[in-house]
Enzyme design. Structure first.
Site, short mmCIF file in Angstrom:
data_model
loop_
_atom_site.label_atom_id
_atom_site.label_comp_id
_atom_site.label_asym_id
_atom_site.label_seq_id
_atom_site.Cartn_x
_atom_site.Cartn_y
_atom_site.Cartn_z
N LYS A 1 0.83 -1.20 0.00
CA LYS A 1 0.00 0.00 0.00
C LYS A 1 0.87 1.25 0.00
CE LYS A 1 -3.36 2.52 2.73
NZ LYS A 1 -4.32 2.56 3.80
N GLU B 1 10.75 -4.44 4.34
CA GLU B 1 10.85 -5.84 3.93
C GLU B 1 10.50 -5.99 2.46
OE1 GLU B 1 9.24 -4.62 6.51
OE2 GLU B 1 9.28 -5.97 8.25
N GLY C 1 -4.61 -1.54 4.96
CA GLY C 1 -3.77 -2.66 4.51
C GLY C 1 -4.39 -4.01 4.82
N ARG C 2 -4.95 -4.18 6.02
CA ARG C 2 -5.49 -5.49 6.40
C ARG C 2 -6.85 -5.76 5.77
NH1 ARG C 2 -4.46 -1.96 10.29
NH2 ARG C 2 -6.09 -1.10 11.59
N GLU D 1 -4.31 -5.93 15.01
CA GLU D 1 -3.80 -4.65 14.51
C GLU D 1 -4.91 -3.60 14.54
OE1 GLU D 1 -2.27 -3.71 10.29
OE2 GLU D 1 -0.43 -4.06 11.40
N HIS E 1 -4.48 -31.92 19.07
CA HIS E 1 -3.32 -32.70 19.53
C HIS E 1 -2.15 -31.81 19.89
CE1 HIS E 1 -5.47 -36.33 18.35
NE2 HIS E 1 -5.91 -35.58 17.36
N LYS F 1 9.62 -0.02 13.47
CA LYS F 1 10.13 0.22 12.10
C LYS F 1 11.21 1.29 12.13
CE LYS F 1 5.81 -0.53 9.55
NZ LYS F 1 4.83 0.13 8.69
O1 F6P Z 1 3.23 -3.28 9.79
C1 F6P Z 1 2.10 -2.52 9.62
C2 F6P Z 1 1.63 -2.40 8.23
O2 F6P Z 1 1.50 -1.06 7.95
C3 F6P Z 1 0.31 -3.13 8.01
O3 F6P Z 1 -0.77 -2.40 8.43
C4 F6P Z 1 0.34 -3.37 6.55
O4 F6P Z 1 -0.59 -4.35 6.19
C5 F6P Z 1 1.78 -3.80 6.39
O5 F6P Z 1 2.49 -2.97 7.27
C6 F6P Z 1 2.32 -3.67 5.00
O6 F6P Z 1 2.24 -2.34 4.53
P1 F6P Z 1 2.35 -1.99 3.02
O7 F6P Z 1 1.24 -2.66 2.29
O8 F6P Z 1 2.27 -0.51 2.95
O9 F6P Z 1 3.69 -2.48 2.52
#
Ligand code: F6P
Length: 559
Positions: free
Chosen positions: A212, A218, A272-273, A358, A389, A517
């Protein structure tokens, strides 16, 4: 929200929870044999059975009083009107517009005070996605060497990974009709990268960079690594043909070098979620097929309409949310277990962890004041029966009460009916064992009937007692297909929004993840080769971090 009326409702709930015998589920059934029918609410073939809880008339009244005091109906109207319910970020939460069918108008407020036609914008982008998916599937769109794409790798994390991953897996696991093989790369760990590309042919691999913000560390690192991998194998000029971006940050995408026709955008009113329904769901459509992606959206929209229109007392997300409030706020259950009796949904708890924790893991109210009650429980889960289990021992006999959601389809998509009956028998048995347990008299009688000696009965009986009165919800539907899956996920999304409304918090921001972060960005230079010891040249935040960096460097022979 009328906070003092909410507090009154909570005080009433706590008092009700403390009534002698208030949590006896068996007693509630004895008093009301019709309870299972009365406490089951349905939307078509989807039913939510809350009879195995200790919710009775007075509890229900107090829960609805809280909903009224929190102005749940007003919140629901504002949500669907596209009002900026994400107060801290001044944004609407209009993921419903992503699944609205043609002809439905849904607007979303913008930070500048204006608004935009959210459903129209989503539909236009969806048409572009469909054309792209069709071109990949029928071979009009190929890799740089002219070969067809056989594999798609989704690079993204959090909401740009979990939702699409769960849905793709649910719709393709064990199926022979998958259109492409999908892989998912989320973690910045190089092992994850190696696993994601293992055995792939770059010439036949399409990468989707789902982010987003397009600033996530990452995802940026993994996208750069994937780019280098493609360039090394096929040449720099080939890169453009193998990458697609899914983002709201079109400038950053352009800077990465992805051509505009390879970019599918969405807006800030998609959290995002909640983004699996947006272009972030492109991997679902590529792997499972466009029709299935569309059916997924249709299922979610069916739940949207139900949530928007059904009276609170017949409203599945509302009832699921209120049950959670009873357990979490009145009974003090700090954790909540999700057990999907379906191997295809094995990652569902991971997605719900983000959606719930979140969204509602907050400690201040919308006005910045301290939250006076508990908010989100810890969510965990595994597929049934495997969970039985591992951790279910604790759920049956541990000191803490852990409410469980059992999720099950009545019909499987395989030809092993006996296996499915056994799976269902286990789900129902777990719910029964949790609710009704087995008291010491029953344990002793059973042991005596099997010929166990009296001394041995004395020794073992207390260990075999299952206390019961452990609540659960049973969510049952006909078949796991794209439509029912969309409906199920949207049920939980709206449940979370309802709970956020009752708790008076912003369910749509996530400021808590930012600090880590930022710190990681500051620490990384201290881990580079040649960085001076003890942070002499690189600022590290605290003595504990300096010490662990030193140990890390020593183990790597860099101290
Ligand atoms: O770690 C938090 C967050 O902002 C989430 O809300 C989001 O889904 C994820 O990082 C990834 O963010 P992006 O889609 O901006 O890379």
């Amino acid at each position: 929200m009328n906070q003092s009326a909410c507090s009154d409702a909570l005080a009433r709930l706590v008092a009700l929870a403390q009534r002698p015998g208030a949590q006896r589920i068996g007693a509630l059934f004895a008093a009301d044999p019709d309870r299972a029918r009365r406490l089951t609410v349905s939307l078509d073939d989807l039913s939510l059975d809350l009879s195995r809880t200790a919710i009775d008339g007075p509890v229900s009244e107090a829960l609805f009083a809280w909903a009224v005091a929190a102005d749940l109906e007003g919140f629901r109207s504002r949500l669907f009107a596209g009002a900026p319910v994400n107060v801290t970020e001044r944004r609407a939460a209009m993921h419903m517009a992503l699944r609205a069918p043609a002809g439905v108008r849904l607007d979303a407020a913008l930070a500048d005070g204006g608004s935009e036609d959210a459903a129209g914008i989503a539909a236009a982008e969806r048409a572009r996605m469909q054309a792209f998916v069709t071109a990949v599937h029928d071979g009009h769109l190929r890799g740089a060497t002219g070969q067809r794409f056989t594999h798609v790798v989704n690079i993204g994390i959090g909401g740009s990974d979990l939702g699409p991953r769960v849905v793709t897996e649910a719709l393709t696991l064990g199926r022979t009709d998958a259109r492409m093989e999908a892989r998912f790369l989320a973690n910045i760990d190089g092992h994850a990268f190696e696993a994601a590309i293992a055995g792939l042919d770059p010439a036949q691999t399409l990468f989707l960079i789902a982010s987003k913000s397009f600033t996530t560390q990452e995802t940026a690192a993994n996208a750069a690594a994937a780019r280098a991998w493609v360039a090394a194998a096929l040449g720099e000029a080939a890169v453009g043909a193998h990458f697609v971006a899914l983002s709201t940050n079109l400038n950053a995408v352009a800077a990465f070098g992805i051509a505009p026709e390879r970019v599918f955008g969405f807006r800030d009113w998609v959290g995002g979620r909640y983004s699996l329904w947006s272009p972030v769901g492109l991997v679902i459509a590529l792997a499972a097929g466009w029709d299935k992606f569309q059916a997924l959206l249709d299922g979610a929209w069916a739940m949207d309409c139900h949530f928007r229109d059904a009276p609170l007392g017949q409203n599945l997300p509302v009832l699921l949310a209120l049950a959670g409030v009873w357990h979490h706020n009145a009974l003090g259950c700090a954790t909540h277990c999700v057990l999907a009796y379906d191997e295809r949904l094995r990652r569902l708890p991971a997605h719900f962890q983000q959606v719930e924790m979140e969204s509602n893991g907050k400690r201040v109210m919308l006005d910045g004041g301290k939250v006076p009650w508990a908010t989100a429980p810890v969510i965990f889960g595994e597929p049934g029966t495997s969970a039985q289990h591992s951790f279910m021992q604790l759920v049956h006999q541990g000191p803490a009460v852990i409410p469980v959601d059992f999720i099950l389809a009545a019909e499987p998509d395989h030809d092993r009916p006996d296996a499915h009956r056994a799976l269902a028998a286990n789900a129902f048995a777990q719910a029964a064992a949790l609710a009704f347990g087995r008291d010491e008299a029953a344990v002793r009688a059973e042991m005596a009937a099997s010929g166990v000696a009296a001394e041995e009965i004395d020794r073992i009986a207390p260990h075999r007692v299952c206390p019961g009165d452990r609540p659960s919800a049973v969510i049952l539907f006909r078949r796991l297909d794209p439509f029912s899956l969309g409906r199920l996920i949207a049920l939980y999304e709206h449940k979370v929004a309802v709970q956020g409304c009752l708790w008076g918090i912003d369910s749509f921001d996530q400021w808590g993840v930012e600090l880590g972060k930022q710190l990681a960005g500051g620490i990384l230079p201290a881990l580079q080769p040649g960085a001076t010891r003890r942070g002499a040249t690189v600022a590290t935040p605290d003595a504990a971090t300096e010490a662990v960096i030193e140990r890390f460097r020593a183990l790597r022979g860099e101290a």
